[in-house]
Motif scaffolding. Structure first.
Motif, PDB file in Angstrom:
ATOM      1  N   ALA A 124      -1.895   3.638   5.968  1.00  0.00           N
ATOM      2  CA  ALA A 124      -1.917   2.181   5.766  1.00  0.00           C
ATOM      3  C   ALA A 124      -0.837   1.726   4.787  1.00  0.00           C
ATOM      4  CB  ALA A 124      -3.303   1.749   5.278  1.00  0.00           C
ATOM      5  N   ARG A 125      -0.699   2.400   3.661  1.00  0.00           N
ATOM      6  CA  ARG A 125       0.282   1.986   2.655  1.00  0.00           C
ATOM      7  C   ARG A 125       1.714   2.099   3.189  1.00  0.00           C
ATOM      8  NH1 ARG A 125       0.150   4.729  -3.204  1.00  0.00           N
ATOM      9  NH2 ARG A 125      -1.855   3.646  -3.203  1.00  0.00           N
ATOM     10  N   HIS A 126       1.976   3.162   3.934  1.00  0.00           N
ATOM     11  CA  HIS A 126       3.314   3.360   4.498  1.00  0.00           C
ATOM     12  C   HIS A 126       3.729   2.163   5.355  1.00  0.00           C
ATOM     13  CE1 HIS A 126       6.632   5.210   6.754  1.00  0.00           C
ATOM     14  NE2 HIS A 126       6.018   4.780   7.852  1.00  0.00           N
ATOM     15  N   PHE A 127       2.847   1.731   6.251  1.00  0.00           N
ATOM     16  CA  PHE A 127       3.195   0.634   7.153  1.00  0.00           C
ATOM     17  C   PHE A 127       3.198  -0.712   6.433  1.00  0.00           C
ATOM     18  CE2 PHE A 127       2.123   3.901  10.260  1.00  0.00           C
ATOM     19  CZ  PHE A 127       3.202   3.764  11.126  1.00  0.00           C
ATOM     20  N   LYS A 128       2.351  -0.849   5.427  1.00  0.00           N
ATOM     21  CA  LYS A 128       2.358  -2.087   4.632  1.00  0.00           C
ATOM     22  C   LYS A 128       3.695  -2.245   3.912  1.00  0.00           C
ATOM     23  CE  LYS A 128      -0.008  -4.336   0.739  1.00  0.00           C
ATOM     24  NZ  LYS A 128       1.136  -4.339  -0.198  1.00  0.00           N
ATOM     25  N   ASN A 129       4.222  -1.158   3.372  1.00  0.00           N
ATOM     26  CA  ASN A 129       5.507  -1.209   2.675  1.00  0.00           C
ATOM     27  C   ASN A 129       6.680  -1.359   3.642  1.00  0.00           C
ATOM     28  OD1 ASN A 129       4.184  -0.887   0.240  1.00  0.00           O
ATOM     29  ND2 ASN A 129       4.460   1.331   0.189  1.00  0.00           N
ATOM     30  N   ARG A 130       6.569  -0.698   4.781  1.00  0.00           N
ATOM     31  CA  ARG A 130       7.682  -0.714   5.733  1.00  0.00           C
ATOM     32  C   ARG A 130       7.786  -2.042   6.476  1.00  0.00           C
ATOM     33  NH1 ARG A 130       8.936   3.984  10.255  1.00  0.00           N
ATOM     34  NH2 ARG A 130      10.919   3.108  10.992  1.00  0.00           N
ATOM     35  N   TYR A 131       6.643  -2.653   6.765  1.00  0.00           N
ATOM     36  CA  TYR A 131       6.635  -3.910   7.525  1.00  0.00           C
ATOM     37  C   TYR A 131       6.005  -5.024   6.680  1.00  0.00           C
ATOM     38  CZ  TYR A 131       7.580  -0.672  11.334  1.00  0.00           C
ATOM     39  OH  TYR A 131       8.132   0.296  12.132  1.00  0.00           O
ATOM     40  N   ALA A 132       6.505  -5.160   5.470  1.00  0.00           N
ATOM     41  CA  ALA A 132       5.914  -6.113   4.521  1.00  0.00           C
ATOM     42  C   ALA A 132       6.054  -7.566   4.960  1.00  0.00           C
ATOM     43  CB  ALA A 132       6.559  -5.924   3.151  1.00  0.00           C
ATOM     44  N   ASP A 133       7.002  -7.855   5.860  1.00  0.00           N
ATOM     45  CA  ASP A 133       7.263  -9.244   6.245  1.00  0.00           C
ATOM     46  C   ASP A 133       6.663  -9.631   7.591  1.00  0.00           C
ATOM     47  OD1 ASP A 133       8.886  -7.629   7.740  1.00  0.00           O
ATOM     48  OD2 ASP A 133      10.655  -8.931   7.597  1.00  0.00           O
ATOM     49  N   GLN A 134       5.770  -8.794   8.127  1.00  0.00           N
ATOM     50  CA  GLN A 134       5.154  -9.137   9.409  1.00  0.00           C
ATOM     51  C   GLN A 134       3.670  -8.766   9.422  1.00  0.00           C
ATOM     52  OE1 GLN A 134       7.808  -6.671  11.821  1.00  0.00           O
ATOM     53  NE2 GLN A 134       6.096  -5.347  12.380  1.00  0.00           N
ATOM     54  N   GLN A 135       2.888  -9.600  10.084  1.00  0.00           N
ATOM     55  CA  GLN A 135       1.469  -9.306  10.233  1.00  0.00           C
ATOM     56  C   GLN A 135       1.295  -8.217  11.297  1.00  0.00           C
ATOM     57  OE1 GLN A 135      -1.326 -12.867   9.853  1.00  0.00           O
ATOM     58  NE2 GLN A 135       0.503 -13.823  10.705  1.00  0.00           N
ATOM     59  N   PHE A 136       0.408  -7.282  11.034  1.00  0.00           N
ATOM     60  CA  PHE A 136       0.205  -6.230  12.036  1.00  0.00           C
ATOM     61  C   PHE A 136      -1.231  -5.715  12.019  1.00  0.00           C
ATOM     62  CE2 PHE A 136       1.744  -3.745   8.329  1.00  0.00           C
ATOM     63  CZ  PHE A 136       0.724  -2.812   8.214  1.00  0.00           C
ATOM     64  N   VAL A 137      -1.580  -5.131  13.156  1.00  0.00           N
ATOM     65  CA  VAL A 137      -2.858  -4.435  13.319  1.00  0.00           C
ATOM     66  C   VAL A 137      -2.560  -3.029  13.823  1.00  0.00           C
ATOM     67  CG1 VAL A 137      -4.987  -4.284  14.672  1.00  0.00           C
ATOM     68  CG2 VAL A 137      -4.213  -6.498  13.817  1.00  0.00           C
ATOM     69  N   ILE A 138      -3.148  -2.043  13.182  1.00  0.00           N
ATOM     70  CA  ILE A 138      -3.149  -0.679  13.721  1.00  0.00           C
ATOM     71  C   ILE A 138      -4.598  -0.345  14.006  1.00  0.00           C
ATOM     72  CG2 ILE A 138      -2.519   1.732  13.380  1.00  0.00           C
ATOM     73  CD1 ILE A 138      -0.475   0.853  11.324  1.00  0.00           C
ATOM     74  N   TYR A 139      -4.905  -0.089  15.268  1.00  0.00           N
ATOM     75  CA  TYR A 139      -6.298   0.097  15.667  1.00  0.00           C
ATOM     76  C   TYR A 139      -6.528   1.512  16.180  1.00  0.00           C
ATOM     77  CZ  TYR A 139     -10.951  -1.373  17.021  1.00  0.00           C
ATOM     78  OH  TYR A 139     -12.304  -1.506  17.092  1.00  0.00           O
ATOM     79  N   ASP A 140      -7.518   2.176  15.594  1.00  0.00           N
ATOM     80  CA  ASP A 140      -7.896   3.530  16.005  1.00  0.00           C
ATOM     81  C   ASP A 140      -8.973   3.405  17.086  1.00  0.00           C
ATOM     82  OD1 ASP A 140      -8.930   6.091  16.306  1.00  0.00           O
ATOM     83  OD2 ASP A 140      -8.746   6.575  14.174  1.00  0.00           O
ATOM     84  N   ARG A 141      -8.551   3.550  18.314  1.00  0.00           N
ATOM     85  CA  ARG A 141      -9.472   3.362  19.433  1.00  0.00           C
ATOM     86  C   ARG A 141     -10.536   4.454  19.481  1.00  0.00           C
ATOM     87  NH1 ARG A 141      -6.751   1.600  24.800  1.00  0.00           N
ATOM     88  NH2 ARG A 141      -5.382   3.343  24.301  1.00  0.00           N
TER      89      ARG A 141
END
Length: 248
Positions: free
Chosen positions: A155-172
């Motif tokens: 979670a932290r990796h993607f929050k830092n990498r894509y700080a300027d866009q809203q995103f969802v990562i969903y574990d199906r």
């Protein structure tokens, strides 16, 4: 002597509370079991453990001087193996007694180190293979199904990498995800399937998939294709995440 079975609520804090209970009640013959794996046993005395944040914190603080080992405890919990608690409790008891957290001759300490390595590998691959798709609401969505519950680790990796866009990562596989709203990351639960996602996608997304596929094909040199090496670095079970392999 009957074995004491401590049943907990499947949370990491619940597990640490159960470990605290083992020490608090001085239990010797004990089995900690996640409630979803619990099976009644006539020869075992069952106690339900109610998660207590203060007790969990005391156990976590007690392991503070063993930072590497403490990481192994948490990551081994994320492995979701039915018998993970057996190794975790035994390793904690050994480390707190001997003050040696790097004795890999001790079976449980070794097991936790092995699980940590496996989970670290899965974490690395999720960072590399997660692919986002843009929706009509300008939220970027990625669906994953990792072998282990690594979403809390990435979670932290993607929050830092894509700080300027809203995103969802969903574990199906586990029916939960994370949502980043440009400020904080929150846990979410959704009714999610491919049809819903396809309907929600931005109209341009299909064109991006096609462009990426064309680029992937045009830059490939057939005479230099090494399928064996390719599969080693990009195992087939990850292809479903990749636009060039499996576009939606």
């Amino acid at each position: 002597m009957k074995t004491h079975t401590l049943k907990y609520d499947s949370t990491f804090e619940g597990l640490l509370t159960a470990v605290f209970t083992v020490y608090e009640e001085r239990l010797s013959s004990v089995l900690i079991v996640e409630e979803r794996f619990f099976e009644a046993n006539f020869f075992s005395k069952v106690n339900e453990v109610f998660t207590d944040e203060s007790k969990a914190s005391r156990v976590w603080e007690g392991l503070k001087e063993f930072q590497q080992f403490r990481t192994s405890v948490y990551r081994s919990f994320l492995s979701e193996l039915p018998d993970k608690e057996v190794y975790i409790l035994d390793a904690i008891r050994y480390v707190l007694k001997t003050r040696n957290d790097k004795d890999y001759g001790q079976p449980s300490v070794l097991k936790l180190a092995q699980l940590t390595k496996q989970i670290g590998r899965e974490k690395h691959r999720m960072k590399a293979f997660v692919r986002f798709k843009r929706t009509k609401d300008d939220v970027y969505v990625a669906i994953i199904e990792p072998d282990f519950n690594v979403l809390p680790l990435i979670a932290r990796h993607f929050k830092n990498r894509y700080a300027d866009q809203q995103f969802v990562i969903y574990d199906r596989k586990r029916n939960y995800g994370i949502f980043y709203d440009l400020n904080t990351v929150e846990l979410i639960e959704l009714d999610f399937d491919d049809a819903v996602l396809k309907e929600a996608l931005h109209d341009e997304e299909m064109h991006y998939d096609k462009m990426w596929q064309d680029y992937f094909i045009s830059t490939g040199i057939k005479s230099r294709i090494n399928k064996k090496l390719h599969l080693r670095h990009v195992p087939k079970r990850y292809w479903k995440y990749l636009n060039e392999k499996n576009p939606l």
